[in-house]
Each structure stands twice: as C-alpha cells, then as structure tokens.
Write an enzyme that holds these catalytic residues in place. Structure first.
Site, mmCIF file in Angstrom:
data_model
loop_
_atom_site.group_PDB
_atom_site.id
_atom_site.type_symbol
_atom_site.label_atom_id
_atom_site.label_comp_id
_atom_site.label_asym_id
_atom_site.label_seq_id
_atom_site.Cartn_x
_atom_site.Cartn_y
_atom_site.Cartn_z
ATOM 1 N N HIS A 130 0.811 -1.219 0.000
ATOM 2 C CA HIS A 130 0.000 0.000 0.000
ATOM 3 C C HIS A 130 0.846 1.272 0.000
ATOM 4 O O HIS A 130 0.340 2.348 -0.295
ATOM 5 C CB HIS A 130 -0.989 0.006 1.178
ATOM 6 C CG HIS A 130 -0.383 0.291 2.512
ATOM 7 N ND1 HIS A 130 -0.102 -0.699 3.438
ATOM 8 C CD2 HIS A 130 -0.017 1.451 3.108
ATOM 9 C CE1 HIS A 130 0.397 -0.149 4.527
ATOM 10 N NE2 HIS A 130 0.469 1.151 4.351
ATOM 11 N N ASP A 160 0.028 -7.666 1.537
ATOM 12 C CA ASP A 160 0.466 -6.265 1.598
ATOM 13 C C ASP A 160 1.985 -6.146 1.659
ATOM 14 O O ASP A 160 2.547 -5.508 2.552
ATOM 15 C CB ASP A 160 -0.170 -5.546 2.793
ATOM 16 C CG ASP A 160 -0.090 -4.027 2.662
ATOM 17 O OD1 ASP A 160 0.343 -3.545 1.599
ATOM 18 O OD2 ASP A 160 -0.444 -3.326 3.631
ATOM 19 N N GLY A 232 3.426 6.577 8.267
ATOM 20 C CA GLY A 232 4.770 6.682 7.719
ATOM 21 C C GLY A 232 5.657 5.532 8.143
ATOM 22 O O GLY A 232 6.694 5.284 7.541
ATOM 23 N N ASN A 233 5.238 4.802 9.194
ATOM 24 C CA ASN A 233 5.991 3.625 9.636
ATOM 25 C C ASN A 233 5.708 2.404 8.773
ATOM 26 O O ASN A 233 6.426 1.395 8.867
ATOM 27 C CB ASN A 233 5.663 3.267 11.088
ATOM 28 C CG ASN A 233 6.464 4.058 12.093
ATOM 29 O OD1 ASN A 233 5.981 5.026 12.658
ATOM 30 N ND2 ASN A 233 7.715 3.649 12.312
ATOM 31 N N SER A 234 4.664 2.448 7.955
ATOM 32 C CA SER A 234 4.289 1.298 7.130
ATOM 33 C C SER A 234 5.458 0.812 6.289
ATOM 34 O O SER A 234 6.097 1.600 5.588
ATOM 35 C CB SER A 234 3.119 1.655 6.214
ATOM 36 O OG SER A 234 1.939 1.844 6.940
ATOM 37 N N ILE A 289 -7.890 -24.454 -3.142
ATOM 38 C CA ILE A 289 -8.712 -25.655 -3.291
ATOM 39 C C ILE A 289 -10.048 -25.330 -3.958
ATOM 40 O O ILE A 289 -10.828 -26.229 -4.244
ATOM 41 C CB ILE A 289 -8.943 -26.369 -1.947
ATOM 42 C CG1 ILE A 289 -9.613 -25.443 -0.939
ATOM 43 C CG2 ILE A 289 -7.624 -26.898 -1.402
ATOM 44 C CD1 ILE A 289 -9.942 -26.143 0.377
ATOM 45 N N GLY A 290 -10.317 -24.043 -4.191
ATOM 46 C CA GLY A 290 -11.501 -23.675 -4.959
ATOM 47 C C GLY A 290 -12.795 -23.662 -4.180
ATOM 48 O O GLY A 290 -13.799 -24.215 -4.637
#
Length: 503
Positions: A130, A160, A232-234, A289-290
C-alpha cells in the site's frame, strides 16, 4: 541437647529454609529478563539499513464545465484559461489544448511517504504494497541522505508486501530476517521507520500478542506490539534484540489516526515465503482448493448440534476446481487439513496457500454430522479474482402473493419475475425474503430483502410451507438458533438466526 546446640540447630533450619526458598524461586526469576540498559548499540547497527520510501502519483482532475450561454462563449473560455493558469502555473494558452482541439486534462501530483528496509547489499528493499501501489515514481532516501530511484520487482496485495530494487555503485547496508516463531509474548522489540516524514525514528516496546486476525485479509496472523507505530511507519522493520527482522510494520488500530499502543506487523516467516517468490517470479504462487467458506462460530455450531465451534463451513465450490473434483459440497464443514485440526478462521487459507502446487492433500469434512475423508490436488490461486454484479429486487418484481412472517422475515415463493430480477439460475429452489424487521432476530443478523433461503439447518426448502414447518420443528426440539443457507447477489452464505426467547 544443650541450649547452644538448639540455637545452632534453629539457625541451620532457618538457613536451609532460605536456601530451599531460593532454589524454588530462582528458576522463575531466571526466566524474567529486564529491559536493556540501552538500545543505542543496536540502533547504530540497524538504522543505516532502514530507508524512507517516497512515492509520486499523477492524478487527473476533471475540468469544470463552463456554462453554455449564447454570445458569452469567448468570455467563459478566457475565464477557464485563467483558472487553468492559476492551477498549473507556467502553462500558456497553447498548452491548454491538445492537437485535436480538445482541452488537456488537468493533473496534480500526489505524494506519499512510507518506510522500508534493505535485505540484500545489491539493493533489494522490502516495504508494504500500500506504500507504493499505483505510484508513477518511487524514490528511496537512504539513512546517509542519498536518494536513489527504485523499480518495483513485484508486489502482493493479499499480504500487503512489495519488493523494490535500487542501483548503487557500492554495496548497501542490509539486515537479515529472523525466526519469528522463537519470539514470545512479552519479548522486547524495536520498530524503525519514517513517521510523519521525520526520518529514521526508533521506538521500543514488547510483543503484546501473536496470531492476531484483524480481518484485513485471508492470511492475517499479525504480531501485535505496543512499540509506537504511526503514519509513515508502514513497511518498516520490527527487530528482536539480536537485530533480526521478525516483522514488517503494516497497520495500527487507532480511532484518531495516531499511536495508542496497538500496532501490527506481518511475521517474518510468513513474509519471507512471499518475498522470495516476488524476487524469483515477480508475483506469488499460492495454493488453492476452490471454495469460499465461513468460520464455524458458536452460533453455527449450536444450530448444527455440534459440540464446539471449529472448522470451515463451505459456502460455495468453484466448478471444476480441486474441491469440486474431490467431491466437496456446499454445506460441508472442513475440520482437518493434512492431519491438522482447523481451529481459527485464518488457518485453512494459510495452510492451503503454503502447500506445494500439485500436491495431494488429505482433508476431513463433516457432512450432516458424519465424518468423511477426501483427497484433493492443490491448484494455483489466480492473481486476480472477478467481482460479482450486485442484483436488487424492486417492488414491481414481486408477485402479488400472501406474505408469511417468521423471526422478523417476510417470506414468499420464488416467481419467474423475481428470478429474473435477482438473476437466479433455473435450478435454484428456495424461498424469497421480501421484508426484514430491523429489530428482529433476522434483522440483527443482517438478512435483507432479496435474499433467497435455499436450506435451513442443512435441509433444503423449496416452499414457504416447508420453511415454516422446518423452523417450527427446530424450535420444538429446543434449538436456540437455526442455520440459513442464503443466496445474495449470486454468492452463497450461511447465517445463524436465534429464536426470539419471548416467543
């Protein structure tokens, strides 16, 4: 025995008691570790490998339509050009139109900031997806102030994560991953990142919890920490006291948007598998596995007369997929995968995703209370999934029929008109919900007009009379709730509805 000897014996006994107490207490005391005197040496070693990630995205702005008044066209055109100049200084009149005479689209730059860390001296950087998603340009600012342009090697929106590459004329400082499974609740951790564009910032805290499912995706098993994590730490790293990365800071829980001591990091063991695939293939290779499924809650368990709530309740099966070929049916409850009991919502998708593609996997399902063993072949999960269209029911689509009410739901038979409005397949049989009392048991569970009930507690219902009879039968048996299988917008879901204790 003399008084002297008695005195010596008492002293000996007291001493023995003190020694015994120390022997009993000291092992517990030995396990407790105090806070380090300082994190300075560790910070000095780790900070150079943590970077700021700056992204730029070009956003198109829709031009404001000028009024069409006869005789005023020139005035409004000049007025619009003056506005363009104020919005985009430096652009002359000649730049406001394209060669075909149409107005050029106005644009503006959107910038965002995040964090990342170098895992290889050749310039491989890890951050959150992100942070860099939809960016036109990604720039990396090193701890020493250098700025390097980055290219995106691969990204994964499900976990992510993103992997970047920068070019440097010399090897870059880097950090190594550690084994997060060795870290325990209460262990000290360090978080380093770029909060509010302040640059490399270090905070300390402890591991508050493990395997947190915050409903952000199918593979949630976050490490929770009280180390200060802000915007901002992401994408920044979480370190253990050996200077190893055991997590990637990704999310915070905060009503205000600021730190309140509840932050979440992707565990390193989970992240490394995805990072290695992104580096090798540019995308992830996950097993599937659907099926679509719901967690078996205590309410669902009670409605099915199960002893405890665990497993994955199958709500849909992909035609021709591994589960379909193995004989899994909608309504089955998968309770075991490769010999492991499914206890939490996120366990099955994580186990399946990490299983080698093409491997034969053994599963155990509960089908109407009976255990059944099946074998399926793990398939590869497609990168993109198609979303279904949303259908709705209008007043005109409903037939003029008598409505039966129960548990706050109005029920009617399915008609050709309602089938067409809801885009139901011809083989779908069930009962249409035409109204829901918001304060009723059905309303509290989110049922709504246009839902189609196809089964009640794993028994098919095709008419309103069958539905009413089944509900009353379960009430008479002393069940506290019923399990409804519904179709909504083409998707199948299971909903438990409790009986109203007042009735």
């Amino acid at each position: 025995m003399s008084k002297l000897n008695m005195s010596k014996l008492k002293k000996f006994n007291i001493g023995a008691m003190i020694i015994a107490s120390f022997v009993l207490i000291s092992p517990v005391a030995a396990l407790a570790k105090g806070a380090p005197d300082s994190f300075a040496d560790l910070a000095e070693k780790l900070l150079p490998a943590v970077v700021n990630v700056n992204t730029t995205q070009t956003i198109k702005i829709k031009r404001r339509t000028m009024p069409q008044i006869p005789g005023m066209e020139d005035f409004f055109r000049r007025f619009g050009q003056e506005n363009d100049k104020r919005r985009n200084p430096g652009n002359g009149d000649e730049d406001s139109r394209q060669e075909n005479g149409e107005d050029r689209a106005l644009t503006r730059k959107r910038q965002s900031l995040g964090s990342g860390f170098i895992i290889d001296p050749s310039g491989i950087i890890v951050t959150n997806n992100h942070v860099i998603d939809k960016a036109d340009e990604v720039m990396i600012k090193m701890h020493d102030g250098r700025e390097l342009k980055a290219v995106v090697i691969g990204k994964d929106d499900k976990l992510d994560l993103a992997v970047l590459k920068v070019e440097s004329d010399k090897p870059l400082p880097y950090v190594k991953f550690g084994d997060d499974s060795k870290s325990r609740i209460g262990d000290w951790v360090l978080a380093i990142g770029n909060p509010y564009s302040l640059g490399g910032t270090l905070t300390a805290g402890i591991i508050s919890a493990r395997n947190r499912d915050i409903q952000s995706g199918p593979y949630d098993k976050y490490i929770q920490t009280d180390a200060s994590i802000n915007r901002g730490n992401s994408g920044g790293p979480m370190f253990n006291m050996d200077g190893e990365v055991i997590g990637i800071n990704t999310a915070i829980f905060s009503p205000s948007g600021g730190n309140i001591g509840i932050g979440f990091a992707i565990p390193s063991n989970q992240a490394q598998r995805v990072i290695n695939q992104l580096r090798e293939f540019g995308h992830t290779k996950r097993g599937r596995i659907g099926i679509s499924f719901q967690a078996v809650t205590d309410d669902i368990a009670e409605s099915l007369d199960m002893e405890e709530g665990h497993g994955a309740l199958v709500s849909s099966v992909v035609e021709g997929g591994p589960a379909d070929k193995a004989g899994i049916q909608v309504g089955d409850i998968i309770v075991e995968f490769e010999g492991k009991t499914i206890k939490e919502r996120n366990e099955l998708p994580i186990w399946v995703a990490n299983t080698e593609i093409g491997k034969k996997a053994k599963i155990v399902v509960l089908r109407k209370g009976k255990r059944k063993s099946l074998t399926l072949v793990i398939d590869e999960l497609p990168e993109n999934e198609n979303a279904s269209d949303d259908e709705s029911l209008t007043d005109e689509d409903q037939a003029d029929q008598e409505v039966k009410e129960i548990l706050g739901m109005g029920l009617e038979p399915l008609t050709e008109k309602s089938r067409k409005a809801l885009k139901l397949e011809d083989n779908v049989a069930g009962v249409l919900i035409t109204s829901v009392d918001r304060n009723s048991p059905a309303g509290e569970k989110g049922l709504r007009r246009g839902d189609v009930i196809v089964s009640i507690t794993q028994e098919e219902v095709k008419t309103v009379e069958e539905a009413l009879a089944k509900i009353e039968e379960l009430r008479a048996k002393g069940r506290k709730s019923i399990l409804l299988k519904i179709i909504r917008s083409g998707n199948t879901a299971f909903v438990t509805v409790k009986f109203d204790p007042k009735k």
